[in-house]
Enzyme design. Structure first.
Site, short mmCIF file in Angstrom:
data_model
loop_
_atom_site.label_atom_id
_atom_site.label_comp_id
_atom_site.label_asym_id
_atom_site.label_seq_id
_atom_site.Cartn_x
_atom_site.Cartn_y
_atom_site.Cartn_z
N TYR A 76 51.95 33.00 41.28
CA TYR A 76 51.23 34.04 42.02
C TYR A 76 49.83 33.56 42.37
O TYR A 76 49.39 33.65 43.52
CB TYR A 76 51.16 35.29 41.15
CG TYR A 76 50.37 36.44 41.75
CD1 TYR A 76 50.94 37.29 42.70
CD2 TYR A 76 49.06 36.69 41.36
CE1 TYR A 76 50.22 38.35 43.23
CE2 TYR A 76 48.33 37.74 41.89
CZ TYR A 76 48.91 38.58 42.82
OH TYR A 76 48.19 39.62 43.36
N SER A 114 43.91 37.70 46.31
CA SER A 114 43.68 38.28 44.97
C SER A 114 42.56 37.53 44.28
O SER A 114 42.34 36.34 44.54
CB SER A 114 44.95 38.14 44.14
OG SER A 114 44.68 38.46 42.78
#
Ligand SMILES: NC(=O)c1ccc[n+]([C@@H]2O[C@H](COP(=O)([O-])OP(=O)(O)OC[C@H]3O[C@@H](n4cnc5c(N)ncnc54)[C@H](OP(=O)(O)O)[C@@H]3O)[C@@H](O)[C@H]2O)c1
Length: 249
Positions: free
Chosen positions: A161, A147
């Protein structure tokens, strides 16, 4: 993309196929004639939107290492000739605090931090190592979905995350070095803001700053995943490809 007729059918194992980027990835590979075996926590959907049967779905909780290893054994039994052509580690979780708030380094509960790392980082290596012989047989490919949040602080993606995705980028580098000599390529894709349910309210403010001034679509991600699993990328190993309309510049 028409199905290829002069090649034996290839098989993809894809985690997290039920929604978003995973869903678009199944469609892209199926359209090219691949068999796609999917993995997620939910059972095989009765109203499955693509042509596959329950024998192509494995129900597994990737936050549980024992269940993940059990799934590896089950996957092996479903591979004819013990061949796997591609593994795409797409399943990922991004927990939020009360009212959808961002969880930072100051308030992420310990258990949440562990669970995020189990799903986003440890499951990919358990699967890739567990299926190494099957990938070696085909000179296959692994794609890890990282990401943009792995390389910069993001206003909505939490600390657990973001650090798990940074670690997954590092894992991709290490795996490329270890798997490369065995004939298996390992790359990553790092999506920016893709139009899926993972996005938070307020994303439109980020979009204003993206050079291309729009969200990406799940299919725009899926088609790069496809390239990374096929001949076009035959000399690409250890790369992390940014798919974000220029958000990283
Ligand atoms: N969308 C974006 O803008 C964006 C941006 C950057 C990176 N990404 C990354 O791209 C990937 C896909 O994102 P997405 O937005 O398409 O995700 P999504 O819509 O939230 O889907 C996540 C998938 O993971 C599965 N999953 C979640 N927890 C699981 C578990 N414990 N065990 C097994 N499967 C599990 C879910 O299926 P079940 O619920 O059935 O388990 C679902 O199919 C993720 O790795 C995400 O971090 C997305």
């Amino acid at each position: 993309m028409p199905p290829s007729t002069n090649q034996p059918r290839r098989t993809l194992l894809l985690t997290g196929a039920s929604r978003g980027i995973g869903h678009a990835t199944v469609k892209r590979f199926s359209a090219a004639g691949w068999r796609v075996i999917t993995c997620s926590r939910h059972p095989f959907p009765e109203n499955c939107p693509w042509e596959m049967g329950p024998e192509d779905h494995i129900q597994v909780d990737l936050s549980n290492p024992e269940d993940t290893l059990r799934a590896v054994d089950e996957i092996k039994q479903r591979l004819p000739n013990g061949e796997l052509h591609a593994l795409v580690n797409n399943a990922g979780i991004s927990p939020k605090g009360p009212g959808g708030s961002r969880l930072s380094t100051l308030n992420t509960p310990q258990e949440a931090w562990h669970k995020v790392f189990q799903v986003n980082l440890f499951a990919p290596i358990l699967l890739a190592r567990g299926l190494l012989e099957e990938l070696k047989r085909t000179h296959g490919a692994v794609v890890n979905v990282t990401s943009i949040a792995g390389s910069r602080v993001h206003p909505f993606a939490g600390a657990a995350y973001a650090t798990s995705k940074a670690a997954l980028a590092g894992l991709t580098r290490e795996m490329a070095s270890d798997f490369g000599p065995l004939g298996v390529r390992v790359n990553a894709i790092a999506p920016g803001e893709i139009d899926t349910s993972i996005l938070s309210p307020g994303t439109e403010k980020i979009v204003e700053q993206i050079p291309m001034q729009r969200l990406g679509t799940p299919d725009e991600v899926a088609k790069i995943i496809y390239v990374l699993c096929t001949e076009t990328s035959s000399y690409l190993n250890g790369a992390e490809i940014h798919i974000n309309g220029g958000q990283h510049v």
